[in-house]
Design a protein around this motif. Sequence first.
Motif, PDB file in Angstrom:
ATOM      1  N   UNK A  98       0.846  -1.188   0.000  1.00  9.88           N
ATOM      2  CA  UNK A  98       0.000   0.000   0.000  1.00  9.88           C
ATOM      3  C   UNK A  98       0.883   1.240   0.000  1.00  9.88           C
ATOM      4  N   UNK A  99       0.661   2.119  -0.957  1.00  7.72           N
ATOM      5  CA  UNK A  99       1.346   3.403  -1.011  1.00  7.72           C
ATOM      6  C   UNK A  99       0.371   4.446  -0.498  1.00  7.72           C
ATOM      7  N   UNK A 100       0.661   5.000   0.667  1.00  8.36           N
ATOM      8  CA  UNK A 100      -0.266   5.916   1.331  1.00  8.36           C
ATOM      9  C   UNK A 100      -0.012   7.348   0.866  1.00  8.36           C
ATOM     10  N   UNK A 101      -1.070   7.975   0.374  1.00  9.16           N
ATOM     11  CA  UNK A 101      -1.001   9.315  -0.188  1.00  9.16           C
ATOM     12  C   UNK A 101      -1.535  10.334   0.811  1.00  9.16           C
ATOM     13  N   UNK A 102      -0.773  11.399   1.020  1.00 13.66           N
ATOM     14  CA  UNK A 102      -1.130  12.409   2.018  1.00 13.66           C
ATOM     15  C   UNK A 102      -2.008  13.529   1.464  1.00 13.66           C
ATOM     16  N   UNK A 103      -2.118  13.611   0.158  1.00  8.57           N
ATOM     17  CA  UNK A 103      -2.821  14.759  -0.440  1.00  8.57           C
ATOM     18  C   UNK A 103      -4.214  14.384  -0.969  1.00  8.57           C
ATOM     19  N   UNK A 104      -4.832  13.385  -0.389  1.00  8.23           N
ATOM     20  CA  UNK A 104      -6.153  12.985  -0.862  1.00  8.23           C
ATOM     21  C   UNK A 104      -7.186  14.099  -0.696  1.00  8.23           C
ATOM     22  N   UNK A 105      -6.954  15.007   0.232  1.00  8.31           N
ATOM     23  CA  UNK A 105      -7.893  16.110   0.434  1.00  8.31           C
ATOM     24  C   UNK A 105      -8.075  16.930  -0.840  1.00  8.31           C
ATOM     25  N   UNK A 106      -7.133  16.831  -1.769  1.00  5.54           N
ATOM     26  CA  UNK A 106      -7.234  17.600  -3.005  1.00  5.54           C
ATOM     27  C   UNK A 106      -8.313  17.083  -3.948  1.00  5.54           C
ATOM     28  N   UNK A 107      -8.818  15.870  -3.705  1.00 12.92           N
ATOM     29  CA  UNK A 107      -9.893  15.346  -4.561  1.00 12.92           C
ATOM     30  C   UNK A 107     -11.229  15.292  -3.824  1.00 12.92           C
ATOM     31  N   UNK A 108     -11.294  15.877  -2.641  1.00 10.02           N
ATOM     32  CA  UNK A 108     -12.556  15.936  -1.898  1.00 10.02           C
ATOM     33  C   UNK A 108     -13.468  16.974  -2.544  1.00 10.02           C
ATOM     34  N   UNK A 109     -14.721  16.580  -2.803  1.00 11.79           N
ATOM     35  CA  UNK A 109     -15.632  17.521  -3.457  1.00 11.79           C
ATOM     36  C   UNK A 109     -15.937  18.733  -2.587  1.00 11.79           C
ATOM     37  N   UNK A 110     -15.887  18.557  -1.255  1.00  9.58           N
ATOM     38  CA  UNK A 110     -16.196  19.662  -0.348  1.00  9.58           C
ATOM     39  C   UNK A 110     -15.160  20.780  -0.443  1.00  9.58           C
ATOM     40  N   UNK A 111     -13.996  20.472  -0.998  1.00  7.68           N
ATOM     41  CA  UNK A 111     -12.933  21.482  -1.114  1.00  7.68           C
ATOM     42  C   UNK A 111     -13.224  22.472  -2.238  1.00  7.68           C
ATOM     43  N   UNK A 112     -14.121  22.101  -3.128  1.00 12.32           N
ATOM     44  CA  UNK A 112     -14.391  22.936  -4.306  1.00 12.32           C
ATOM     45  C   UNK A 112     -15.886  23.221  -4.398  1.00 12.32           C
ATOM     46  N   UNK A 113     -16.381  24.230  -3.669  1.00 16.16           N
ATOM     47  CA  UNK A 113     -17.809  24.553  -3.726  1.00 16.16           C
ATOM     48  C   UNK A 113     -18.243  25.008  -5.120  1.00 16.16           C
ATOM     49  N   UNK A 114     -17.302  25.540  -5.892  1.00 16.17           N
ATOM     50  CA  UNK A 114     -17.575  25.936  -7.275  1.00 16.17           C
ATOM     51  C   UNK A 114     -16.509  25.300  -8.174  1.00 16.17           C
TER      52      UNK A 114
ATOM     53  N   UNK B  57     -10.433  17.279 -10.602  1.00 15.52           N
ATOM     54  CA  UNK B  57      -9.595  16.703 -11.657  1.00 15.52           C
ATOM     55  C   UNK B  57      -8.166  17.215 -11.567  1.00 15.52           C
ATOM     56  N   UNK B  58      -8.000  18.509 -11.360  1.00 17.04           N
ATOM     57  CA  UNK B  58      -6.651  19.057 -11.180  1.00 17.04           C
ATOM     58  C   UNK B  58      -6.013  18.512  -9.906  1.00 17.04           C
ATOM     59  N   UNK B  59      -6.841  18.382  -8.866  1.00 13.45           N
ATOM     60  CA  UNK B  59      -6.335  17.801  -7.623  1.00 13.45           C
ATOM     61  C   UNK B  59      -5.870  16.372  -7.816  1.00 13.45           C
TER      62      UNK B  59
ATOM     63  N   UNK C  55      -2.276  16.199  -9.053  1.00 15.37           N
ATOM     64  CA  UNK C  55      -1.303  16.368  -7.963  1.00 15.37           C
ATOM     65  C   UNK C  55      -1.214  15.089  -7.135  1.00 15.37           C
ATOM     66  N   UNK C  56      -2.361  14.501  -6.856  1.00 15.30           N
ATOM     67  CA  UNK C  56      -2.370  13.248  -6.091  1.00 15.30           C
ATOM     68  C   UNK C  56      -1.686  12.134  -6.883  1.00 15.30           C
ATOM     69  N   UNK C  57      -1.929  12.097  -8.193  1.00 12.93           N
ATOM     70  CA  UNK C  57      -1.265  11.115  -9.043  1.00 12.93           C
ATOM     71  C   UNK C  57       0.242  11.311  -9.067  1.00 12.93           C
TER      72      UNK C  57
END
Length: 492
Positions: free
Chosen positions: A130-146, A153-155, A158-160
């Motif tokens: 398992x490769x644990x990624x610390x930046x998963x918050x970048x793909x959370x929908x709540x982070x982008x209200x608009x 997708x851009x997030x 970065x996560x990739x």
Amino acid sequence: MAAASWAWCLSEMLRFFYSLFFPGLKVCGALCVCLVLLLWGIRLHLQGKKRSLSTSKNGKTQMVIAFFHPYCNAGGGGERVLWCALRALQKKYPEAVYVVYTGDVHVSGEQILEGAFRRFNIRLICPVKFVFLRKRYLVEDSRYPHFTLLGQSLGSIVLGWEALMQCVPDVYVDSMGYAFTLPLFKYVGGCRVGSYVHYPTISTDMLCVVKNQNVGFNNAAFITRNPFLSKAKLIYYYVFAFIYGLVGSCSDVVMVNSSWTLNHILSLWKAGNRTNVVYPPCDVQTFLDIPLHERKMTPGHLLVSVGQFRPEKNHPLQIRAFAKLLNKEVAKSLPSLKLVLIGGCRNKDDELRVNQLKKLSEALGVQEDVEFKINIPFDELKNYLSEATVGLHTMWNEHFGIGVVECMAAGTIILAHNSGGPKLDIVVPHEGDITGFLAESEEGYAETMAHILSMSVEKRLQIRKNARASVSRFSDQEFEVAFLSSVETLFK
């Protein structure tokens, strides 16, 4: 030496091209050359990392197969696909190294695997890194209200990138729908790439919702009321759909989970010769082992919903329809009715949704007749389905619907939304006989539930038998055959 020569030749060709056709853009040409050299240097560095990972203790080179699944511990249908795909590949390629990129940093790999067994009854036969990624918050929908689609997708890029920097595989499979990672792993990582698409990030249906100015969970009311905002969002969606099609077309192998998803992906990705329908694996046999008889262990009738607590699953529709059912005259002559909502919570947003659903139940006065079961073990899920009379599903344009299949295999009469996978692939006649029911509105659901509950025991039993006979095509065994056949080109 060959790599350096390749980079020098490419830089010289670019410099010549710009000096010939764009003499005034020498700076841009130099920047392009620098970018090419930078990317090539990164690729050489990554190739070195790949060799160090793929070399075993005895010096032999092993193939590295990686799955990108940031929410692999979520416990939904997409996760079942992941574990079954891994198990299928491990059977065929036991010498390979298997990697899962995940953002579940608060649990260990052992806990993730134990959760897969507890929820899906799946044990892998080979180890998984398992490769644990610390930046998963970048793909959370709540982070982008608009501009949520663009932000996520851009997030994901970065996560990739974070994933690629930690592990460079030979074969990369996006099993969760992050298509924007495909060109990154293919052109920078030098991987062969495949994708299993559960649900297109954007679809022609979504374009129609915005074009027709209809309110939806992905189209706010204030936008539908404003012609300018609606037109601007439509342009944004068309541009995004074009880019989504470009990145998706990078996939060497494309698998989709239903006829509905196939139609959209063919339209957007233009990769018909590389695209196959691979129905997701459902633990059909486990549910078929449940005896078919009228439920007697629990008094009255259980109505059960199986699905993650995500906004698109539209759990509020289930509660409102159930409240309407209780107010109908026919319900007063029926035994006690109880609605049980079973699903997984991935994060705090999902937990908040559950709390809102509980408040809705209270507002409608049905809180005593509605239960919530969060992240329950597989055996408990099986027990609920073994006693339920009706299985509810309310998502509009559900891409497939593993929960729908599970209900049908367990002998529960399904009532699903009249769209997407359930309509096209699952709740369809079997040898001319009815296998379940479809509805769309609150009233339609309430009326159909009343109709099912008013049926004779014999009539319900016949529908259950028809449904069971129709679901063998969604078994784990059928999935393994179709999946391995589809990804075969990645391993040649």
